[in-house]
Design a protein around this motif. Structure first.
Motif, PDB file in Angstrom:
ATOM      1  N   ILE A  42      37.688  30.997  39.259  1.00 56.30           N
ATOM      2  CA  ILE A  42      38.400  32.015  40.024  1.00 56.30           C
ATOM      3  C   ILE A  42      37.436  32.638  41.023  1.00 56.30           C
ATOM      4  O   ILE A  42      36.304  32.962  40.690  1.00 56.30           O
ATOM      5  CB  ILE A  42      38.970  33.097  39.085  1.00 56.30           C
ATOM      6  CG1 ILE A  42      39.999  32.461  38.158  1.00 56.30           C
ATOM      7  CG2 ILE A  42      39.566  34.252  39.872  1.00 56.30           C
ATOM      8  CD1 ILE A  42      40.422  33.334  37.020  1.00 56.30           C
ATOM      9  N   SER A  43      37.919  32.783  42.241  1.00 53.44           N
ATOM     10  CA  SER A  43      37.098  33.433  43.254  1.00 53.44           C
ATOM     11  C   SER A  43      37.949  34.431  44.017  1.00 53.44           C
ATOM     12  O   SER A  43      39.170  34.411  43.937  1.00 53.44           O
ATOM     13  CB  SER A  43      36.510  32.394  44.214  1.00 53.44           C
ATOM     14  OG  SER A  43      37.554  31.695  44.856  1.00 53.44           O
ATOM     15  N   VAL A  69      32.738  43.260  43.297  1.00 55.16           N
ATOM     16  CA  VAL A  69      33.054  43.239  41.864  1.00 55.16           C
ATOM     17  C   VAL A  69      34.480  43.732  41.639  1.00 55.16           C
ATOM     18  O   VAL A  69      35.241  43.136  40.865  1.00 55.16           O
ATOM     19  CB  VAL A  69      32.045  44.077  41.045  1.00 55.16           C
ATOM     20  CG1 VAL A  69      32.479  44.195  39.590  1.00 55.16           C
ATOM     21  CG2 VAL A  69      30.654  43.465  41.141  1.00 55.16           C
ATOM     22  N   GLU A  70      34.856  44.798  42.323  1.00 52.81           N
ATOM     23  CA  GLU A  70      36.227  45.299  42.190  1.00 52.81           C
ATOM     24  C   GLU A  70      37.235  44.253  42.671  1.00 52.81           C
ATOM     25  O   GLU A  70      38.278  44.058  42.057  1.00 52.81           O
ATOM     26  CB  GLU A  70      36.404  46.595  42.982  1.00 52.81           C
ATOM     27  CG  GLU A  70      35.626  47.767  42.403  1.00 52.81           C
ATOM     28  CD  GLU A  70      35.710  48.965  43.294  1.00 52.81           C
ATOM     29  OE1 GLU A  70      36.460  49.892  42.944  1.00 52.81           O
ATOM     30  OE2 GLU A  70      35.046  48.974  44.353  1.00 52.81           O
ATOM     31  N   ALA A  75      41.133  39.816  41.360  1.00 50.69           N
ATOM     32  CA  ALA A  75      41.411  38.376  41.300  1.00 50.69           C
ATOM     33  C   ALA A  75      41.629  37.918  39.856  1.00 50.69           C
ATOM     34  O   ALA A  75      42.514  37.090  39.586  1.00 50.69           O
ATOM     35  CB  ALA A  75      40.267  37.590  41.940  1.00 50.69           C
ATOM     36  N   LEU A  76      40.863  38.455  38.920  1.00 50.98           N
ATOM     37  CA  LEU A  76      41.050  38.114  37.508  1.00 50.98           C
ATOM     38  C   LEU A  76      42.410  38.593  37.021  1.00 50.98           C
ATOM     39  O   LEU A  76      43.064  37.926  36.215  1.00 50.98           O
ATOM     40  CB  LEU A  76      39.922  38.711  36.655  1.00 50.98           C
ATOM     41  CG  LEU A  76      38.555  38.054  36.805  1.00 50.98           C
ATOM     42  CD1 LEU A  76      37.467  38.904  36.158  1.00 50.98           C
ATOM     43  CD2 LEU A  76      38.560  36.656  36.217  1.00 50.98           C
ATOM     44  N   LEU A  82      43.271  39.140  33.111  1.00 58.17           N
ATOM     45  CA  LEU A  82      43.273  40.533  32.687  1.00 58.17           C
ATOM     46  C   LEU A  82      44.657  41.129  32.920  1.00 58.17           C
ATOM     47  O   LEU A  82      45.321  40.803  33.907  1.00 58.17           O
ATOM     48  CB  LEU A  82      42.269  41.353  33.520  1.00 58.17           C
ATOM     49  CG  LEU A  82      40.803  40.994  33.416  1.00 58.17           C
ATOM     50  CD1 LEU A  82      40.002  41.776  34.456  1.00 58.17           C
ATOM     51  CD2 LEU A  82      40.281  41.282  32.019  1.00 58.17           C
ATOM     52  N   THR A  83      45.067  42.015  32.031  1.00 66.28           N
ATOM     53  CA  THR A  83      46.291  42.779  32.272  1.00 66.28           C
ATOM     54  C   THR A  83      45.937  43.890  33.264  1.00 66.28           C
ATOM     55  O   THR A  83      44.749  44.184  33.489  1.00 66.28           O
ATOM     56  CB  THR A  83      46.829  43.410  30.976  1.00 66.28           C
ATOM     57  OG1 THR A  83      45.883  44.389  30.502  1.00 66.28           O
ATOM     58  CG2 THR A  83      47.083  42.356  29.898  1.00 66.28           C
ATOM     59  N   SER A  84      46.926  44.541  33.819  1.00 67.03           N
ATOM     60  CA  SER A  84      46.644  45.636  34.758  1.00 67.03           C
ATOM     61  C   SER A  84      45.905  46.773  34.040  1.00 67.03           C
ATOM     62  O   SER A  84      45.017  47.412  34.620  1.00 67.03           O
ATOM     63  CB  SER A  84      47.916  46.131  35.429  1.00 67.03           C
ATOM     64  OG  SER A  84      48.826  46.599  34.470  1.00 67.03           O
TER      65      SER A  84
END
Length: 96
Positions: A42-43, A69-70, A75-76, A82-84
């Motif tokens: 993932i990018s 990073v944010e 993107a994750l 990740l969930t919200s």
């Protein structure tokens, strides 16, 4: 006719695991995000409307600039890693 309901995808990390990561220092959260994204291919990717959203944000005095990073945490989240809730938790603790 039978309609199947799509069940929500279970994220690979539990809230407990994410809380543990979030309890670390900002640098550790950044390293975890980078490592997790790299392992899953993932990018960060700019959305086609990125410039438009940025302009509207600037005009409304609601300018929000995310660091790399944010953006990776976003993107994750988009990838379903990740969930919200998890993304928000990591972002808040990353920024502290």
């Amino acid at each position: 006719m039978m309609v199947s309901k799509r069940s929500p995808k279970t994220p690979p990390f539990s809230d407990q695991q994410i809380r543990q990561i979030a309890s670390g220092r900002s640098r550790a959260i950044a390293e975890w995000a980078q490592s997790t994204a790299r392992q899953r291919g993932i990018s960060m990717r700019r959305m086609p409307n990125h410039q438009f959203v940025k302009a509207v944000s600037r005009l409304s005095d609601g300018v929000v600039e995310l660091d790399p990073v944010e953006e990776l945490l976003v993107a994750l989240g988009r990838a379903g890693i990740l969930t919200s809730y998890q993304r928000g938790l990591l972002q808040v603790h990353y920024l502290r």
